[in-house]
Design a protein around this motif. Structure first.
Motif, short mmCIF file in Angstrom:
data_model
loop_
_atom_site.label_atom_id
_atom_site.label_comp_id
_atom_site.label_asym_id
_atom_site.label_seq_id
_atom_site.Cartn_x
_atom_site.Cartn_y
_atom_site.Cartn_z
N UNK A 111 0.85 -1.19 0.00
CA UNK A 111 0.00 0.00 0.00
C UNK A 111 0.89 1.24 0.00
N UNK A 112 0.34 2.34 -0.48
CA UNK A 112 1.08 3.63 -0.46
C UNK A 112 0.05 4.74 -0.70
N UNK A 113 0.35 5.67 -1.53
CA UNK A 113 -0.55 6.74 -1.98
C UNK A 113 -1.51 7.22 -0.88
N UNK A 114 -2.78 6.73 -0.88
CA UNK A 114 -3.78 7.26 0.05
C UNK A 114 -3.48 6.90 1.51
N UNK A 115 -2.48 6.08 1.76
CA UNK A 115 -2.06 5.79 3.13
C UNK A 115 -1.74 7.11 3.86
N UNK A 116 -1.10 8.03 3.17
CA UNK A 116 -0.84 9.36 3.77
C UNK A 116 -1.54 10.46 2.97
N UNK A 117 -2.41 10.05 2.04
CA UNK A 117 -3.08 11.03 1.17
C UNK A 117 -2.08 11.92 0.44
N UNK A 118 -0.86 11.41 0.23
CA UNK A 118 0.13 12.18 -0.52
C UNK A 118 0.77 13.31 0.27
N UNK A 119 0.45 13.46 1.56
CA UNK A 119 1.00 14.59 2.34
C UNK A 119 2.51 14.41 2.55
N UNK A 120 2.93 13.19 2.84
CA UNK A 120 4.37 12.87 2.93
C UNK A 120 4.52 11.46 2.34
N UNK A 121 5.74 11.11 1.90
CA UNK A 121 5.91 9.78 1.30
C UNK A 121 5.88 8.68 2.35
N UNK A 122 5.06 7.65 2.09
CA UNK A 122 5.06 6.46 2.96
C UNK A 122 4.37 5.33 2.22
N UNK A 123 4.91 4.13 2.39
CA UNK A 123 4.24 2.94 1.85
C UNK A 123 4.34 1.83 2.89
N UNK A 124 3.56 0.78 2.67
CA UNK A 124 3.53 -0.31 3.65
C UNK A 124 3.52 -1.66 2.95
N UNK A 125 4.13 -2.64 3.61
CA UNK A 125 3.98 -4.03 3.21
C UNK A 125 3.32 -4.72 4.39
N UNK A 126 2.23 -5.43 4.13
CA UNK A 126 1.54 -6.16 5.19
C UNK A 126 1.57 -7.65 4.88
N UNK A 127 1.81 -8.46 5.90
CA UNK A 127 1.87 -9.91 5.69
C UNK A 127 1.09 -10.61 6.80
N UNK A 128 0.76 -11.87 6.56
CA UNK A 128 0.08 -12.67 7.58
C UNK A 128 1.10 -13.11 8.63
N UNK A 129 0.59 -13.53 9.78
CA UNK A 129 1.49 -14.09 10.80
C UNK A 129 2.23 -15.30 10.25
N UNK A 130 1.53 -16.08 9.42
CA UNK A 130 2.16 -17.30 8.87
C UNK A 130 3.45 -16.94 8.13
N UNK A 131 3.46 -15.81 7.46
CA UNK A 131 4.66 -15.40 6.73
C UNK A 131 5.66 -14.76 7.69
N UNK A 132 5.19 -13.82 8.51
CA UNK A 132 6.11 -13.10 9.41
C UNK A 132 6.79 -14.08 10.38
N UNK A 133 6.05 -15.10 10.83
CA UNK A 133 6.64 -16.05 11.79
C UNK A 133 7.76 -16.86 11.15
N UNK A 134 7.64 -17.12 9.86
CA UNK A 134 8.66 -17.89 9.16
C UNK A 134 9.93 -17.06 8.93
N UNK A 135 9.70 -15.78 8.59
CA UNK A 135 10.85 -14.94 8.23
C UNK A 135 11.54 -14.48 9.51
#
Ligand code: PLP
Length: 442
Positions: free
Chosen positions: A277-301
């Motif tokens: 995600x990016x863009x409307x996450x901050x409505x373009x006011x400042x740059x920011x993006x996100x990566x979201x994952x399930x616990x199943x993925x985060x627990x493995x990594x």
């Protein structure tokens, strides 16, 4: 300070000729309006053209949140340090993210989020003992950013990827579910969803043990806010599950209300393994993006082997928290849905007799008119005519954009029904003028 308006700054995807012909300098933004350096005022029908400005311009609460965080603590490294706004933002996103997406890391741009999602997918397979998986399947006509790995998922809409080839290896492309101009010249549902089936074919022909992820936008920008048929995403989910391929929903445009739901994938009844995600996450006011994952993925990594100076940036995360707070308090996602439906209906009714309009479609405040010089053959509208329509609208005070063969509209969520009513006659007049110039009407 004296400066020449064009000589020192490099613009993106803008030719010398376009610069010489004259480039807009936007100097002010308030609500749904922007103003250029000559004092001309426009309704911003595409939320900053790249469509981040969901809230509209100039919200004091966001400025205050940014100011407060800078004064509190302006920077924290993302490596072996945490910070309050980033933790709070991750917790907030865990509340609203689709399915089981529960853990987040933050970058600066959509391209970086896509890059990090692909790295995360590879790391997941690596820690799973599946070290050979590196290929990523995307779709022809897709757009997923400009960075190294992201380039391999860029698709074919832009000449950008081709110019930089050979890029990172392992990028595979299947046709997009673009029914209006179907790649196979078939019609849904008789087509048997051949475009989704193509995923299984390519996984098998490329080696299932080598394929890491499939990435796609729930509603695709490439051809102008294109929604696939309702059975498309469930079919893709099934194939990914069958082969252990991770499904990344690229929500860089769709996320945070653009399609009338918080996330685009919510329209299609499936759960992704990851989102970007990016863009409307901050409505373009400042740059920011996100990566979201399930616990199943985060627990493995075990260790996300990545380090980016501006990752999890506290000021940008504080801005995102303020923006999401406004989205929720002011019911902006619902506004996008309701006014989006109204705009779609107005476009479908208002353009139905225009010979240059092939299909009007969209979800939420993201609506497109797919244009054609010939409704029978559905031939693609020449770029020169699309640009001419965009210029006609600009001369009448509206900033709109061309995308593929379509004219695309994606105004801020504060765009109201009265704004739709004011826009429609102007837009119709622009299309009629262009049809006349093309010889499609007397
Ligand atoms: C779906 C999608 N993914 C990724 C990107 C890249 O985002 P950015 O331009 O912030 O790098 C874009 C940009 O338009 C996008 O639409």
């Amino acid at each position: 300070m004296n400066y020449d308006r064009t000589s020192n700054l490099i613009l993106h995807r803008t030719s010398r000729k376009e610069i010489e012909d004259g480039i807009l300098t936007i100097v002010k933004g308030q609500g749904i309006h922007v103003e250029d350096s000559n004092g001309n005022r426009y309704v911003d029908m595409d939320s900053g053209i790249t469509r981040p400005v969901g809230l509209g311009y100039g919200r004091q609460e966001v400025a205050q949140a940014v100011y407060d965080q800078i004064m509190e603590c302006s920077y924290v490294t993302p490596c072996a340090r945490s910070n309050e706004p980033a933790m709070k933002l991750a917790a907030k996103l865990a509340e609203i993210a689709p399915g089981k997406i529960n853990r987040f890391t933050f970058e600066c741009s959509g391209s970086e989020a896509v890059e990090s999602a692909m790295k995360m997918a590879k790391l997941y397979h690596y820690y799973n003992g599946d070290k050979a998986r590196y290929k990523v399947v995307s779709r022809q006509g897709a757009y997923h950013g400009v960075n190294g790995l992201g380039l391999r998922a860029l698709g074919t809409v832009l000449p950008m990827r081709l110019m930089f080839d050979p890029g990172a290896s392992g990028g595979l492309f299947i046709p997009s579910p673009y029914c209006y101009r179907c790649f196979y010249k078939l019609s849904h549902p008789d087509c048997g969803l051949k475009c989704a089936e193509h995923l299984e074919e390519i996984i098998n022909s490329e080696g299932p043990e080598l394929v890491s992820a499939f990435i796609g936008e729930p509603v695709q920008q490439g051809f102008g806010s294109y929604s696939p048929p309702p059975d498309y995403w469930p079919a893709i989910r099934k194939i990914c599950d069958k082969y252990g391929v991770l499904l990344i929903s690229d929500e860089v445009i769709c996320g945070f209300g653009r399609t009338g739901k918080m996330f685009g994938i919510e329209h299609f009844g499936i759960e992704p393994d990851m989102i970007t995600a990016a863009k409307c996450l901050t409505s373009g006011y400042v740059p920011l993006s996100a990566v979201g994952v399930t616990d199943a993925i985060a627990d493995k990594v075990e260790n996300f082997m990545h380090l980016h100076t501006y990752g999890n940036h506290p000021v940008a995360c504080a801005a995102a928290l303020a923006v999401i707070d406004i989205y929720q308090k002011e019911d902006m996602v619902e506004k996008s849905r309701v006014v989006g439906d109204y705009l779609l209906q107005a476009m479908q009714d208002g353009l139905k007799d225009l010979p240059s309009v092939g299909e009007v479609r969209g979800k939420g405040l993201w609506v497109s008119a797919d244009m054609t010089p010939d409704r029978k053959t559905r031939a693609v509208m020449p770029g020169a005519n699309l640009n001419s329509i965009v210029n006609r609208a600009m001369a009448k005070g509206y900033l709109i954009k061309a995308m593929g063969s379509a004219i695309e509209l994606a105004p801020p969520y504060t765009f109201a029904k009265e704004d739709v009513d004011a826009f429609m006659p102007v837009f119709v007049s622009c299309l009629k003028e262009e049809e006349k110039a093309m010889g499609l009407r007397k």
